[in-house]
Design a protein around this motif. Structure first.
Motif, PDB file in Angstrom:
ATOM      1  N   GLY A   1       0.809  -1.212   0.000  1.00  0.00           N
ATOM      2  CA  GLY A   1       0.000   0.000   0.000  1.00  0.00           C
ATOM      3  C   GLY A   1       0.842   1.260   0.000  1.00  0.00           C
ATOM      4  O   GLY A   1       2.058   1.264  -0.204  1.00  0.00           O
ATOM      5  N   ARG A   2       0.192   2.378   0.276  1.00  0.00           N
ATOM      6  CA  ARG A   2       0.865   3.673   0.307  1.00  0.00           C
ATOM      7  C   ARG A   2       1.283   3.984   1.743  1.00  0.00           C
ATOM      8  O   ARG A   2       0.786   3.379   2.689  1.00  0.00           O
ATOM      9  CB  ARG A   2      -0.072   4.753  -0.238  1.00  0.00           C
ATOM     10  CG  ARG A   2      -1.382   4.855   0.500  1.00  0.00           C
ATOM     11  CD  ARG A   2      -2.381   5.751  -0.216  1.00  0.00           C
ATOM     12  NE  ARG A   2      -3.621   5.830   0.544  1.00  0.00           N
ATOM     13  CZ  ARG A   2      -3.847   6.678   1.545  1.00  0.00           C
ATOM     14  NH1 ARG A   2      -2.903   7.532   1.895  1.00  0.00           N
ATOM     15  NH2 ARG A   2      -4.993   6.687   2.173  1.00  0.00           N
ATOM     16  N   PRO A   3       2.160   4.928   1.937  1.00  0.00           N
ATOM     17  CA  PRO A   3       2.606   5.255   3.297  1.00  0.00           C
ATOM     18  C   PRO A   3       1.460   5.626   4.234  1.00  0.00           C
ATOM     19  O   PRO A   3       1.522   5.337   5.430  1.00  0.00           O
ATOM     20  CB  PRO A   3       3.545   6.449   3.060  1.00  0.00           C
ATOM     21  CG  PRO A   3       4.047   6.274   1.674  1.00  0.00           C
ATOM     22  CD  PRO A   3       2.900   5.669   0.908  1.00  0.00           C
ATOM     23  N   GLY A   4       0.410   6.234   3.693  1.00  0.00           N
ATOM     24  CA  GLY A   4      -0.720   6.636   4.534  1.00  0.00           C
ATOM     25  C   GLY A   4      -1.505   5.467   5.100  1.00  0.00           C
ATOM     26  O   GLY A   4      -2.303   5.642   6.034  1.00  0.00           O
ATOM     27  N   ASP A   5      -1.296   4.260   4.536  1.00  0.00           N
ATOM     28  CA  ASP A   5      -2.003   3.076   5.030  1.00  0.00           C
ATOM     29  C   ASP A   5      -1.347   2.478   6.273  1.00  0.00           C
ATOM     30  O   ASP A   5      -1.885   1.549   6.869  1.00  0.00           O
ATOM     31  CB  ASP A   5      -2.051   1.991   3.939  1.00  0.00           C
ATOM     32  CG  ASP A   5      -2.892   2.424   2.745  1.00  0.00           C
ATOM     33  OD1 ASP A   5      -3.791   3.270   2.948  1.00  0.00           O
ATOM     34  OD2 ASP A   5      -2.658   1.921   1.636  1.00  0.00           O
ATOM     35  N   TRP A   6      -0.204   3.005   6.649  1.00  0.00           N
ATOM     36  CA  TRP A   6       0.535   2.429   7.774  1.00  0.00           C
ATOM     37  C   TRP A   6      -0.298   2.421   9.046  1.00  0.00           C
ATOM     38  O   TRP A   6      -0.291   1.437   9.802  1.00  0.00           O
ATOM     39  CB  TRP A   6       1.821   3.219   8.011  1.00  0.00           C
ATOM     40  CG  TRP A   6       2.552   2.793   9.255  1.00  0.00           C
ATOM     41  CD1 TRP A   6       3.429   1.756   9.373  1.00  0.00           C
ATOM     42  CD2 TRP A   6       2.431   3.361  10.561  1.00  0.00           C
ATOM     43  NE1 TRP A   6       3.880   1.641  10.655  1.00  0.00           N
ATOM     44  CE2 TRP A   6       3.279   2.612  11.423  1.00  0.00           C
ATOM     45  CE3 TRP A   6       1.701   4.423  11.095  1.00  0.00           C
ATOM     46  CZ2 TRP A   6       3.413   2.899  12.771  1.00  0.00           C
ATOM     47  CZ3 TRP A   6       1.834   4.712  12.435  1.00  0.00           C
ATOM     48  CH2 TRP A   6       2.671   3.963  13.269  1.00  0.00           C
ATOM     49  N   LEU A   7      -1.042   3.497   9.282  1.00  0.00           N
ATOM     50  CA  LEU A   7      -1.773   3.641  10.529  1.00  0.00           C
ATOM     51  C   LEU A   7      -2.776   2.516  10.739  1.00  0.00           C
ATOM     52  O   LEU A   7      -2.900   1.972  11.836  1.00  0.00           O
ATOM     53  CB  LEU A   7      -2.493   4.992  10.567  1.00  0.00           C
ATOM     54  CG  LEU A   7      -3.266   5.314  11.853  1.00  0.00           C
ATOM     55  CD1 LEU A   7      -2.315   5.396  13.036  1.00  0.00           C
ATOM     56  CD2 LEU A   7      -4.041   6.627  11.703  1.00  0.00           C
ATOM     57  N   GLU A   8      -3.498   2.135   9.685  1.00  0.00           N
ATOM     58  CA  GLU A   8      -4.530   1.116   9.829  1.00  0.00           C
ATOM     59  C   GLU A   8      -3.988  -0.299   9.747  1.00  0.00           C
ATOM     60  O   GLU A   8      -4.718  -1.258  10.012  1.00  0.00           O
ATOM     61  CB  GLU A   8      -5.625   1.305   8.773  1.00  0.00           C
ATOM     62  CG  GLU A   8      -5.151   1.109   7.349  1.00  0.00           C
ATOM     63  CD  GLU A   8      -6.245   1.422   6.339  1.00  0.00           C
ATOM     64  OE1 GLU A   8      -6.464   0.566   5.452  1.00  0.00           O
ATOM     65  OE2 GLU A   8      -6.876   2.492   6.448  1.00  0.00           O
ATOM     66  N   ARG A   9      -2.712  -0.430   9.404  1.00  0.00           N
ATOM     67  CA  ARG A   9      -2.126  -1.763   9.296  1.00  0.00           C
ATOM     68  C   ARG A   9      -1.091  -2.048  10.380  1.00  0.00           C
ATOM     69  O   ARG A   9      -0.577  -3.152  10.479  1.00  0.00           O
ATOM     70  CB  ARG A   9      -1.498  -1.954   7.908  1.00  0.00           C
ATOM     71  CG  ARG A   9      -2.518  -1.834   6.789  1.00  0.00           C
ATOM     72  CD  ARG A   9      -1.960  -2.159   5.429  1.00  0.00           C
ATOM     73  NE  ARG A   9      -2.963  -1.942   4.403  1.00  0.00           N
ATOM     74  CZ  ARG A   9      -3.935  -2.795   4.104  1.00  0.00           C
ATOM     75  NH1 ARG A   9      -4.007  -3.949   4.757  1.00  0.00           N
ATOM     76  NH2 ARG A   9      -4.814  -2.517   3.169  1.00  0.00           N
ATOM     77  N   SER A  10      -0.820  -1.073  11.208  1.00  0.00           N
ATOM     78  CA  SER A  10       0.149  -1.250  12.286  1.00  0.00           C
ATOM     79  C   SER A  10      -0.572  -1.537  13.596  1.00  0.00           C
ATOM     80  O   SER A  10      -1.599  -0.918  13.892  1.00  0.00           O
ATOM     81  CB  SER A  10       1.010   0.008  12.432  1.00  0.00           C
ATOM     82  OG  SER A  10       1.791  -0.066  13.613  1.00  0.00           O
ATOM     83  N   PRO A  11      -0.054  -2.448  14.401  1.00  0.00           N
ATOM     84  CA  PRO A  11      -0.689  -2.744  15.690  1.00  0.00           C
ATOM     85  C   PRO A  11      -0.370  -1.734  16.795  1.00  0.00           C
ATOM     86  O   PRO A  11      -0.880  -1.857  17.904  1.00  0.00           O
ATOM     87  CB  PRO A  11      -0.119  -4.122  16.035  1.00  0.00           C
ATOM     88  CG  PRO A  11       1.233  -4.126  15.389  1.00  0.00           C
ATOM     89  CD  PRO A  11       1.083  -3.344  14.117  1.00  0.00           C
ATOM     90  N   VAL A  12       0.448  -0.724  16.492  1.00  0.00           N
ATOM     91  CA  VAL A  12       0.911   0.196  17.537  1.00  0.00           C
ATOM     92  C   VAL A  12      -0.252   0.863  18.248  1.00  0.00           C
ATOM     93  O   VAL A  12      -0.351   0.855  19.488  1.00  0.00           O
ATOM     94  CB  VAL A  12       1.859   1.262  16.941  1.00  0.00           C
ATOM     95  CG1 VAL A  12       2.179   2.339  17.989  1.00  0.00           C
ATOM     96  CG2 VAL A  12       3.147   0.620  16.434  1.00  0.00           C
ATOM     97  N   PHE A  13      -1.180   1.434  17.479  1.00  0.00           N
ATOM     98  CA  PHE A  13      -2.287   2.147  18.103  1.00  0.00           C
ATOM     99  C   PHE A  13      -3.323   1.190  18.702  1.00  0.00           C
ATOM    100  O   PHE A  13      -4.033   1.550  19.642  1.00  0.00           O
ATOM    101  CB  PHE A  13      -2.927   3.114  17.110  1.00  0.00           C
ATOM    102  CG  PHE A  13      -2.138   4.376  16.911  1.00  0.00           C
ATOM    103  CD1 PHE A  13      -2.313   5.450  17.755  1.00  0.00           C
ATOM    104  CD2 PHE A  13      -1.185   4.458  15.909  1.00  0.00           C
ATOM    105  CE1 PHE A  13      -1.567   6.612  17.600  1.00  0.00           C
ATOM    106  CE2 PHE A  13      -0.430   5.608  15.738  1.00  0.00           C
ATOM    107  CZ  PHE A  13      -0.616   6.692  16.592  1.00  0.00           C
TER     108      PHE A  13
END
Length: 472
Positions: free
Chosen positions: A255-267
């Protein structure tokens, strides 16, 4: 199509259940039709007992939106429960449990026991957990009747839930914050204090034994009620496709860099930590027992947080919620109309009129059984355990004081009668039905047959055990 004769292996109870099911499949409307008919019946009953037509209509209008908060809570339970149950760790547990029964009769019996055990722990989670378990069992066990399996997945709500750890009435009378002042005054008149601790309701040895008796009777009945051979209708016979609960895990696209938030378990981890911190403080600061803090809002928060952390990546939770949301459609449509029925009974003199009839013909020996019957009948039209208890509690406990019947035992009686009503109407069945893809008429023949066995058992135990308790 001509009805085929039952094979010799079907016992009397199974044949009775099949006859009831054939009747309900042919004549019973869908759950929405049930609430429409129920509205008219309660209106006519109110008129027949001398209630003002204007008061009944005003009560209906006042009641329609009285369950708005409850409706949203139930919708969130369905969606949150589905999201949690389809998270891979929970799905693996359900998939493993589904491999335990090997025959159709064992499948139906196992589902009944699992439904009652989980509903005793928490009725809300049980509605979804047992339904998904039943669905997976139906996929693995050949020849199991999908209708009977669906009915047994709901069984906990029709038997033991109200006597369990999330029983509304017992939790209310044990908490000064939850119990209305009017109810506390009635309790105080009989025992000198306005609260009844859980040790005198769901944790009475009589209450525990009564619940165990109902559990055993229900499990045995489930084993006997299972149809066999060609009389059993599988999910495929009903046109329902059963997919594996655990699907292959797809690789995460770049995906694009902006997709990181929804694919990362951090949050996911951060929000879970915030919620867990709040819940610990919420339970620690609860007045009296920590169980008093376990309300619907708390349950929903727990479901949401567990689903968030177990799905691990936010976009997987979003997908699960999207898939679970359609299951809440029946709740959103029908609960306001059930609120209208509640209003016609609660906001007029109809409830007190019916209760007065029972009290007039009662005595200390018959009173528990009569209140169990009354709670069951009223529960068909006002299927909301906590709200209905607020309606009944003042005069039920006042009459108990006058007849010198143990107050805590009357809470147990209410619980068992209230739960039994759920076997006769589809209000609480909606989440289970939505997950299974069934209609109320598909399972109500089986739930009615179960009612014919379990409810007489309730009447016997509440009458006999009442003799072992002293007032108050």
């Amino acid at each position: 199509m001509a009805t085929r004769s039952a094979p010799p292996s079907d016992n009397l109870l199974a044949r009775i259940a099949l006859r009831f099911t054939a009747f309900t499949e042919r004549w019973l409307p869908d759950a929405f039709g049930f609430v429409l008919v129920g509205t008219v019946i309660v209106l006519l009953l109110g008129l027949a007992t001398g209630q003002s037509p204007t008061a009944l209509i005003d009560g209906w209008g006042k009641g329609v939106w009285s369950l708005v908060t409850f409706t949203l809570q139930m919708a969130m339970i369905i969606i949150g429960g589905y999201a949690l149950a389809t998270a891979r760790p929970v799905a693996r547990v359900i998939a493993w449990l589904a491999t335990i029964p090997r025959t159709p009769r064992a499948a139906i019996t196992f589902t009944a026991a699992a439904s009652m055990i989980t509903s005793y722990l928490n009725w809300a989670f049980s509605l979804i957990f047992a339904a998904i378990l039943a669905k997976e069992i139906a996929r693995l066990v050949r020849g199991v009747d999908y209708r009977a399996l669906g009915a047994m997945a709901f069984l906990g709500l029709g038997t033991v839930w109200a006597q369990g750890l999330s029983g509304s009435a017992a939790l209310q009378v044990a908490s000064a914050e939850s119990s209305p002042k009017a109810v506390q005054e009635v309790i105080k008149a009989g025992r000198g204090t306005g609260l009844i601790p859980l040790t005198e309701t769901i944790f009475l040895w009589q209450g525990i034994v009564a619940t165990l008796i109902v559990f055993v009777v229900a499990v045995v009945t489930a084993a006997l009620i299972a149809p066999s051979g060609e009389r059993a209708k599988t999910a495929a016979d009903l046109g329902i496709e059963l997919k594996p609960l655990i699907s292959p895990l797809e690789a995460e696209p770049k995906g694009r860099p902006g997709d990181w938030l929804e694919r990362s378990p951090v949050f996911s981890v951060l929000i879970f930590a915030i919620g867990a911190w709040y819940l610990v403080r919420h339970f620690v600061n609860a007045t009296g027992s920590p169980l008093n803090a376990l309300d619907l809002n708390t349950i929903n928060l727990i479901l949401l947080l567990l689903a968030l952390i177990l799905h691990w990546r936010p976009h997987r939770l979003v997908t699960a919620v999207r898939e679970g949301a359609p299951a809440a459609a029946g709740v959103l449509l029908q609960f306001p109309l059930y609120g209208g029925i509640f209003g016609m009974i609660a906001f007029t003199g109809l409830s007190a009129t019916i209760a007065g009839w029972l009290v007039d013909i009662s005595n200390p020996v018959l009173y528990p059984a009569l209140i169990a019957i009354y709670s069951c009948v009223l529960g068909v039209f006002v299927p909301s355990g906590g709200s209905k208890w607020v309606i009944e509690a003042p005069y039920v406990l006042d009459a108990a004081n006058q007849l010198q019947v143990h107050q805590g035992w009357m809470v147990v009686v209410y619980d068992l009668g209230e739960a039994s009503a759920n076997l006769l109407q589809p209000f609480w069945m909606l989440p289970t039905l939505a997950v299974l893809g069934l209609k109320a008429r598909d399972i109500m023949g089986y739930t009615f047959a179960m009612f014919l066995v379990c409810f007489p058992t309730v009447l016997i135990v509440v009458t006999l055990f009442a003799r072992t308790l002293s007032f108050p």
